[in-house]
Design an enzyme around this catalytic site. Structure first.
Site, PDB file in Angstrom:
ATOM      1  N   PRO A   2      40.617  41.593  35.202  1.00 51.26           N
ATOM      2  CA  PRO A   2      41.538  41.539  36.346  1.00 51.26           C
ATOM      3  C   PRO A   2      40.893  40.814  37.524  1.00 51.26           C
ATOM      4  O   PRO A   2      39.717  40.992  37.804  1.00 51.26           O
ATOM      5  CB  PRO A   2      41.803  43.007  36.676  1.00 51.26           C
ATOM      6  CG  PRO A   2      40.739  43.784  36.002  1.00 51.26           C
ATOM      7  CD  PRO A   2      40.239  42.969  34.864  1.00 51.26           C
ATOM      8  N   GLU A   3      41.668  39.968  38.163  1.00 49.84           N
ATOM      9  CA  GLU A   3      41.207  39.289  39.365  1.00 49.84           C
ATOM     10  C   GLU A   3      41.935  39.888  40.564  1.00 49.84           C
ATOM     11  O   GLU A   3      42.672  40.859  40.420  1.00 49.84           O
ATOM     12  CB  GLU A   3      41.460  37.783  39.231  1.00 49.84           C
ATOM     13  CG  GLU A   3      40.708  37.188  38.035  1.00 49.84           C
ATOM     14  CD  GLU A   3      40.847  35.674  37.941  1.00 49.84           C
ATOM     15  OE1 GLU A   3      41.095  35.029  38.980  1.00 49.84           O
ATOM     16  OE2 GLU A   3      40.707  35.137  36.836  1.00 49.84           O
TER      17      GLU A   3
END
Ligand code: ZN
Length: 281
Positions: A2-3
């Site tokens: 996840p960013e």
């Protein structure tokens, strides 16, 4: 992994579900990796706390609690790592394998931290007081600069002396916090800059364009609930939709959506990097 947009989506989803709730009890697995703070210390510090707000700071999820004059001010910090998920469910829902932390809430629901690969982390952050008064400092900040708030001038100064590729510099979390592989590739495409260009050689105009592109890509992705690649889901188990807007990421060999040229792939800083040889200079 996840960013920033995915972490923001998870944090907002958790906040919408549990802000105002109270932690009645905590449970942690016996696996040591996810515990940045010993489980007993987390349980002691967090039991009875009222959750004021859940928000994103960099790529961390920060739990703020209502002030309690009898206790040290703390925050609970969760990092999702590669595969970590935070979900809010009814206690009757069976705990899936790889559940490492459970907050049992006053409302009867549970907040669960589930992480198959165990690169995620849970820990306490003690909020320091300012030296002279009882004023609390802002609490957890994390490394690097927040990309959605950085000014054009500060953005230029982060990169204009870096003698690495702009792609590697964008991925450097001690500079900008939360921009990972997807959004670095997509921002460079939108700014028309080749990922292999040396950061120090970019003109002011190019850096300004990149500043705008990074913020635009991140905001758009947040609006769409993040990008669902691999197994990312938000707090309700929903997938995001930004992957449908990718111009270059994971589109190797497919036609550029702007000019029709096949998208190319190369490896920079160990990461697959996608770009259009015509639209990016
Ligand atoms: Zn193109």
């Amino acid at each position: 992994m996840p960013e920033l947009p995915e972490v923001e989506t998870v944090a907002n989803g958790v906040n919408a579900r549990i802000a105002g709730d109270r932690i009645e009890d905590l449970w942690f697995s016996s696996k040591p990796e996810p515990m940045k703070t010993p489980p007993a210390a987390m349980a002691k510090a967090l039991t009875g706390r009222s959750i004021e707000r859940v928000r994103r700071v960099g790529k961390h999820i920060v739990f703020d609690f209502a002030p309690d004059p009898k206790r040290e001010p703390v925050q609970w910090i969760v990092h999702l790592g590669m595969t970590g998920r935070l979900v809010v469910v009814d206690p009757g829902v069976p705990r899936p394998p790889h559940t490492h932390g459970v907050l049992v809430l006053h409302s009867g629901r549970e907040l669960r931290f589930v992480d198959a690969r165990r690169f995620g982390r849970m820990g306490l952050h003690l909020i320091e007081k300012a030296k002279d008064e009882a004023v609390e400092l802002p609490g957890f900040r994390g490394p690097g600069t927040e990309p959605l708030r950085i000014s054009k001038v500060d953005f230029r100064s982060l990169f204009h002396k870096r003698r690495t590729s702009i792609k590697a510099a964008l991925l450097n979390q001690s500079l900008l916090h939360g921009v990972g592989n997807i959004y670095a590739d997509e921002a460079l495409f939108r700014a028309g800059i080749r990922p292999r260009r040396m950061a120090a050689r970019l003109s002011t105009r190019e850096l300004d364009r990149l500043h705008g592109a990074v913020q635009k890509v991140l905001r758009e992705a947040i609006r769409l609930g993040g990008s669902s690649v691999s197994d990312y889901v938000d707090a309700a188990g929903e997938r995001g939709f930004f992957q449908l807007r990718h111009f270059v990421y994971m589109r190797t060999g497919q036609a550029c959506l702007v000019c029709g040229t096949p998208i190319r792939r190369l490896v920079i800083a160990g990461r697959g990097t996608h770009y259009c040889p015509i639209c990016q200079h």
